[in-house]
Design an enzyme around this catalytic site. Structure first.
Site, PDB file in Angstrom:
ATOM      1  N   HIS A 113       0.828  -1.200   0.000  1.00  0.00           N
ATOM      2  CA  HIS A 113       0.000   0.000   0.000  1.00  0.00           C
ATOM      3  C   HIS A 113       0.869   1.258   0.000  1.00  0.00           C
ATOM      4  O   HIS A 113       1.985   1.266   0.527  1.00  0.00           O
ATOM      5  CB  HIS A 113      -0.909   0.013   1.236  1.00  0.00           C
ATOM      6  N   ALA A 130      12.782 -17.176  11.006  1.00  0.00           N
ATOM      7  CA  ALA A 130      11.359 -17.047  11.305  1.00  0.00           C
ATOM      8  C   ALA A 130      11.030 -15.619  11.727  1.00  0.00           C
ATOM      9  O   ALA A 130      11.747 -15.003  12.521  1.00  0.00           O
ATOM     10  CB  ALA A 130      10.973 -18.020  12.411  1.00  0.00           C
ATOM     11  N   ARG A 163      24.829 -13.902   9.354  1.00  0.00           N
ATOM     12  CA  ARG A 163      25.881 -14.894   9.097  1.00  0.00           C
ATOM     13  C   ARG A 163      26.045 -15.012   7.589  1.00  0.00           C
ATOM     14  O   ARG A 163      25.069 -14.948   6.842  1.00  0.00           O
ATOM     15  CB  ARG A 163      25.516 -16.245   9.719  1.00  0.00           C
TER      16      ARG A 163
END
Length: 267
Positions: free
Chosen positions: A145, A192, A215
């Site tokens: 948006h 996650a 990493r």
């Protein structure tokens, strides 16, 4: 004093309890068997596409039932041996029944796994390379948006669109969000819950919101910072399931002793 009704002191006969329990087990098995049949029958494959007419769908690919929202299928190309989990949304275009031109909008390579509840929203081109694995509830979108006009409701303003590309061999963790314009290299780990935009280099690990590289792989020094756990040892070729079960029954000490090389001179 009144006397309690007789039924409060009565015990339900054992045969009645047994019969009710038997009926519940039978009903449960019937429901599970029926749902398994519905899942098999409702899944979408190359041989059983149902109402869906994808631009391309490779051998061995399956969309699990129940499906999420799917539209713009003529502009969606699915590779071979892909697994699309339950309630996964795949869309091409802003809405159904648009003519998006001659070229595919959403390309998914071979061997891709899209976890349950994930969304891939391709209002402009989105490319997912082969052998990518998505955890559950990953959100990939090529549209965001805009809020340039502070007086106009945001939902009524024309959105911004930028292509998204995810290289082959990536692992996208649960709940990650891939935003418009993201260009993720090959063999990248997205942690996650990460929110990714911009360029992510090959063979790196990104985490956070916004995501940053935590990493990376150096051809000389290896992973930097170094990995904290040893690499898993794959199962040797030729090992049978029976041998694996027998190994699982051994204690930790015995299994460790078997893994150690025999002293010189002993065979």
């Amino acid at each position: 004093m009144g006397t309690a009704p007789a039924e409060y002191g009565e015990r339900v006969p054992e045969w009645r309890n047994t019969f009710s329990s038997w009926r519940r087990r039978l009903a449960q098995r019937a429901v599970h068997a029926g749902w398994a049949w519905v899942q098999r029958t409702g899944s979408v494959t190359t041989d059983r596409p149902g109402r869906f007419r994808f631009g391309a769908m490779g051998t061995g690919t399956r969309l699990a039932f129940p499906l999420g929202t799917v539209f713009g299928e003529p502009w969606i190309h699915l590779g071979s041996h892909c697994i699309v989990g339950e309630q996964v949304t795949l869309t091409a275009g802003l809405m159904p029944d648009l003519d998006l031109g001659p070229d595919p909008i959403l390309r998914i390579g071979d061997g891709v796994v899209l976890g349950r509840g994930s969304h891939v929203i391709a209002d402009t081109t989105v490319s997912i390379g082969s052998d990518c694995y998505f955890g559950p509830y990953v959100y990939v979108t090529s549209t965001n948006h805009s809020y340039d006009d502070p007086h106009e409701p945001i939902g009524k303003q024309w959105p911004r669109m930028e292509p998204v590309s995810i290289g082959p061999g990536c692992w996208i963790g649960t709940g990650a969000v891939i935003l418009p314009g993201a260009r993720i290299g090959r063999n990248v780990v997205v942690a996650a819950g990460a929110v990714v935009r911009g360029v992510v280099p090959d063979r790196s690990v990104v985490a956070g919101a916004p995501a940053r590289v935590v990493r990376s792989w150096d051809p000389v020094a290896g992973w930097q910072p170094p990995l904290r756990t040893p690499a898993p040892v794959p199962i040797p070729d030729g090992v049978t399931p029976e041998q694996l079960l027998a190994l699982a029954e051994l204690g930790e000490g015995a299994a460790t002793a078997l893994a150690e090389p025999a002293p010189k001179g002993e065979h």
